[in-house]
Scaffold this motif. Sequence first.
Motif, PDB file in Angstrom:
ATOM      1  N   ALA A   1      10.410  -5.038  -5.885  1.00 33.87           N
ATOM      2  CA  ALA A   1       9.825  -4.995  -4.549  1.00 33.87           C
ATOM      3  C   ALA A   1       9.043  -3.710  -4.297  1.00 33.87           C
ATOM      4  O   ALA A   1       8.208  -3.647  -3.393  1.00 33.87           O
ATOM      5  CB  ALA A   1      10.928  -5.148  -3.499  1.00 33.87           C
ATOM      6  N   ASP A   2       9.333  -2.670  -5.091  1.00 35.76           N
ATOM      7  CA  ASP A   2       8.633  -1.399  -4.913  1.00 35.76           C
ATOM      8  C   ASP A   2       7.261  -1.386  -5.568  1.00 35.76           C
ATOM      9  O   ASP A   2       6.499  -0.433  -5.380  1.00 35.76           O
ATOM     10  CB  ASP A   2       9.464  -0.255  -5.499  1.00 35.76           C
ATOM     11  CG  ASP A   2      10.791  -0.090  -4.781  1.00 35.76           C
ATOM     12  OD1 ASP A   2      10.807  -0.253  -3.545  1.00 35.76           O
ATOM     13  OD2 ASP A   2      11.800   0.201  -5.453  1.00 35.76           O
ATOM     14  N   ARG A   3       6.950  -2.412  -6.321  1.00 36.14           N
ATOM     15  CA  ARG A   3       5.634  -2.491  -6.956  1.00 36.14           C
ATOM     16  C   ARG A   3       4.653  -3.083  -5.951  1.00 36.14           C
ATOM     17  O   ARG A   3       4.404  -4.288  -5.907  1.00 36.14           O
ATOM     18  CB  ARG A   3       5.696  -3.290  -8.244  1.00 36.14           C
ATOM     19  CG  ARG A   3       6.638  -2.670  -9.277  1.00 36.14           C
ATOM     20  CD  ARG A   3       6.543  -3.344 -10.615  1.00 36.14           C
ATOM     21  NE  ARG A   3       5.220  -3.165 -11.229  1.00 36.14           N
ATOM     22  CZ  ARG A   3       4.880  -3.647 -12.417  1.00 36.14           C
ATOM     23  NH1 ARG A   3       5.765  -4.343 -13.120  1.00 36.14           N
ATOM     24  NH2 ARG A   3       3.680  -3.449 -12.895  1.00 36.14           N
ATOM     25  N   THR A   4       4.107  -2.204  -5.135  1.00 38.67           N
ATOM     26  CA  THR A   4       3.313  -2.601  -3.976  1.00 38.67           C
ATOM     27  C   THR A   4       1.819  -2.640  -4.249  1.00 38.67           C
ATOM     28  O   THR A   4       1.028  -3.009  -3.377  1.00 38.67           O
ATOM     29  CB  THR A   4       3.578  -1.636  -2.810  1.00 38.67           C
ATOM     30  OG1 THR A   4       3.339  -0.289  -3.253  1.00 38.67           O
ATOM     31  CG2 THR A   4       5.020  -1.745  -2.339  1.00 38.67           C
ATOM     32  N   GLY A   5       1.385  -2.236  -5.436  1.00 41.77           N
ATOM     33  CA  GLY A   5      -0.034  -2.245  -5.777  1.00 41.77           C
ATOM     34  C   GLY A   5      -0.234  -2.652  -7.221  1.00 41.77           C
ATOM     35  O   GLY A   5       0.722  -2.953  -7.952  1.00 41.77           O
ATOM     36  N   THR A   6      -1.491  -2.637  -7.654  1.00 37.47           N
ATOM     37  CA  THR A   6      -1.805  -3.050  -9.019  1.00 37.47           C
ATOM     38  C   THR A   6      -1.825  -1.878  -9.984  1.00 37.47           C
ATOM     39  O   THR A   6      -1.743  -2.075 -11.207  1.00 37.47           O
ATOM     40  CB  THR A   6      -3.175  -3.740  -9.067  1.00 37.47           C
ATOM     41  OG1 THR A   6      -4.183  -2.841  -8.565  1.00 37.47           O
ATOM     42  CG2 THR A   6      -3.172  -5.004  -8.219  1.00 37.47           C
ATOM     43  N   GLY A   7      -1.930  -0.647  -9.484  1.00 34.69           N
ATOM     44  CA  GLY A   7      -2.028   0.505 -10.368  1.00 34.69           C
ATOM     45  C   GLY A   7      -3.356   0.515 -11.089  1.00 34.69           C
ATOM     46  O   GLY A   7      -4.350  -0.024 -10.621  1.00 34.69           O
ATOM     47  N   GLY A   8      -3.375   1.141 -12.253  1.00 29.58           N
ATOM     48  CA  GLY A   8      -4.603   1.182 -13.038  1.00 29.58           C
ATOM     49  C   GLY A   8      -5.386   2.468 -12.936  1.00 29.58           C
ATOM     50  O   GLY A   8      -6.337   2.670 -13.681  1.00 29.58           O
ATOM     51  N   GLY A   9      -5.011   3.350 -11.991  1.00 37.21           N
ATOM     52  CA  GLY A   9      -5.717   4.611 -11.840  1.00 37.21           C
ATOM     53  C   GLY A   9      -6.976   4.465 -10.995  1.00 37.21           C
ATOM     54  O   GLY A   9      -7.249   3.411 -10.419  1.00 37.21           O
ATOM     55  N   LEU A  10      -7.746   5.541 -10.923  1.00 36.75           N
ATOM     56  CA  LEU A  10      -8.953   5.584 -10.106  1.00 36.75           C
ATOM     57  C   LEU A  10     -10.185   5.429 -10.994  1.00 36.75           C
ATOM     58  O   LEU A  10     -10.458   6.261 -11.860  1.00 36.75           O
ATOM     59  CB  LEU A  10      -9.033   6.908  -9.345  1.00 36.75           C
ATOM     60  CG  LEU A  10      -7.869   7.215  -8.392  1.00 36.75           C
ATOM     61  CD1 LEU A  10      -8.067   8.566  -7.723  1.00 36.75           C
ATOM     62  CD2 LEU A  10      -7.708   6.112  -7.349  1.00 36.75           C
ATOM     63  N   GLU A  11     -10.932   4.375 -10.771  1.00 40.89           N
ATOM     64  CA  GLU A  11     -12.116   4.120 -11.590  1.00 40.89           C
ATOM     65  C   GLU A  11     -13.132   5.237 -11.451  1.00 40.89           C
ATOM     66  O   GLU A  11     -13.805   5.594 -12.427  1.00 40.89           O
ATOM     67  CB  GLU A  11     -12.742   2.779 -11.198  1.00 40.89           C
ATOM     68  CG  GLU A  11     -13.902   2.376 -12.092  1.00 40.89           C
ATOM     69  CD  GLU A  11     -14.413   0.976 -11.791  1.00 40.89           C
ATOM     70  OE1 GLU A  11     -15.485   0.622 -12.331  1.00 40.89           O
ATOM     71  OE2 GLU A  11     -13.744   0.255 -11.036  1.00 40.89           O
ATOM     72  N   GLU A  12     -13.238   5.823 -10.243  1.00 41.99           N
ATOM     73  CA  GLU A  12     -14.212   6.906 -10.050  1.00 41.99           C
ATOM     74  C   GLU A  12     -13.863   8.137 -10.857  1.00 41.99           C
ATOM     75  O   GLU A  12     -14.727   9.003 -11.090  1.00 41.99           O
ATOM     76  CB  GLU A  12     -14.331   7.271  -8.563  1.00 41.99           C
ATOM     77  CG  GLU A  12     -13.037   7.695  -7.898  1.00 41.99           C
ATOM     78  CD  GLU A  12     -12.310   6.547  -7.215  1.00 41.99           C
ATOM     79  OE1 GLU A  12     -11.666   6.803  -6.182  1.00 41.99           O
ATOM     80  OE2 GLU A  12     -12.401   5.411  -7.707  1.00 41.99           O
ATOM     81  N   ASP A  13     -12.606   8.257 -11.291  1.00 44.88           N
ATOM     82  CA  ASP A  13     -12.194   9.362 -12.159  1.00 44.88           C
ATOM     83  C   ASP A  13     -12.225   8.970 -13.632  1.00 44.88           C
ATOM     84  O   ASP A  13     -11.749   9.718 -14.496  1.00 44.88           O
ATOM     85  CB  ASP A  13     -10.774   9.824 -11.789  1.00 44.88           C
ATOM     86  CG  ASP A  13     -10.739  10.555 -10.455  1.00 44.88           C
ATOM     87  OD1 ASP A  13     -11.816  10.953  -9.964  1.00 44.88           O
ATOM     88  OD2 ASP A  13      -9.637  10.729  -9.914  1.00 44.88           O
ATOM     89  N   GLY A  14     -12.779   7.795 -13.930  1.00 46.84           N
ATOM     90  CA  GLY A  14     -12.869   7.338 -15.309  1.00 46.84           C
ATOM     91  C   GLY A  14     -11.577   6.760 -15.857  1.00 46.84           C
ATOM     92  O   GLY A  14     -11.459   6.548 -17.067  1.00 46.84           O
ATOM     93  N   GLU A  15     -10.608   6.464 -14.975  1.00 48.00           N
ATOM     94  CA  GLU A  15      -9.311   5.967 -15.433  1.00 48.00           C
ATOM     95  C   GLU A  15      -9.346   4.446 -15.613  1.00 48.00           C
ATOM     96  O   GLU A  15      -9.949   3.721 -14.814  1.00 48.00           O
ATOM     97  CB  GLU A  15      -8.215   6.355 -14.447  1.00 48.00           C
ATOM     98  CG  GLU A  15      -7.995   7.863 -14.361  1.00 48.00           C
ATOM     99  CD  GLU A  15      -6.935   8.262 -13.356  1.00 48.00           C
ATOM    100  OE1 GLU A  15      -6.294   9.300 -13.573  1.00 48.00           O
ATOM    101  OE2 GLU A  15      -6.744   7.531 -12.362  1.00 48.00           O
TER     102      GLU A  15
END
Length: 246
Positions: free
Chosen positions: A165-179
């Motif tokens: 239930a704590d997995r509230t987002g998709t993650g993946g990092g910030l694309e604008e930071d090249g992640e």
Amino acid sequence: MTGRPGIDIPDHRGRTGLDRAGRGLDRNPGVRVRDVELTSQGWHVLRRTTFDYRRRDGRWETQQRETYDRGNGAVVLPYDTDRGRVLLTRQFRYPAYVNGHPDGMLVEAAAGLLDADDAYTAVRRESAEELGVTLGPLAHVLDAYMSPGSVTERLHFFAAPYTPADRTGTGGGLEEDGEDIEVLELPFRQALDMTRDGRIADGKTILLLQWAALHGPFAPRRDGQEPLTRGEVQLDGAGACPNAPA
């Protein structure tokens, strides 16, 4: 006279006085800093420091060292003892790729630089961005200098329980930071095996997984029984973090 960016005038990140780091240090009477030279200033800072060092036999000698200053960081191992799982990431790391890693895709615990935040805030931020998980209570495990011969960074290690239930987002990092980060939810025993066969080759991650097996949430109970369940977990060795919020 033209000013020197990062020294006399702001550089591209608005910084000045980058050549002052280390000057005036007096905590060790056997070290006298003589000069600090700024040799490179990209996003992070490279310095060459000249200092006098008193050897164990009493003789003084002059030495030079280059230090890479990228700031301090924080790393976290989210764990679910009920399901026997941990949350990790996989992403491309060019420095590892150019230094012999087969494809540069490293499995790691979520981590990031503190920037202007304290360690607790930073590790929650990185967990949300990289893993898509909202963490509850954090246990501070330890602090460590990961490459003290040349890198100034001190890394703050944390662990935290989570549930699906704590997995509230998709993650993946910030694309604008090249992640471009893949989230991995692995059985803990599989992750631990990966540290032994080389599939996990990242130092901070190996340290956290071994801590979890020896002293943390997946350690055998002292009476020889099975590892503790969620409600029983006692995080041995958790201590005060220098960057803990007031």
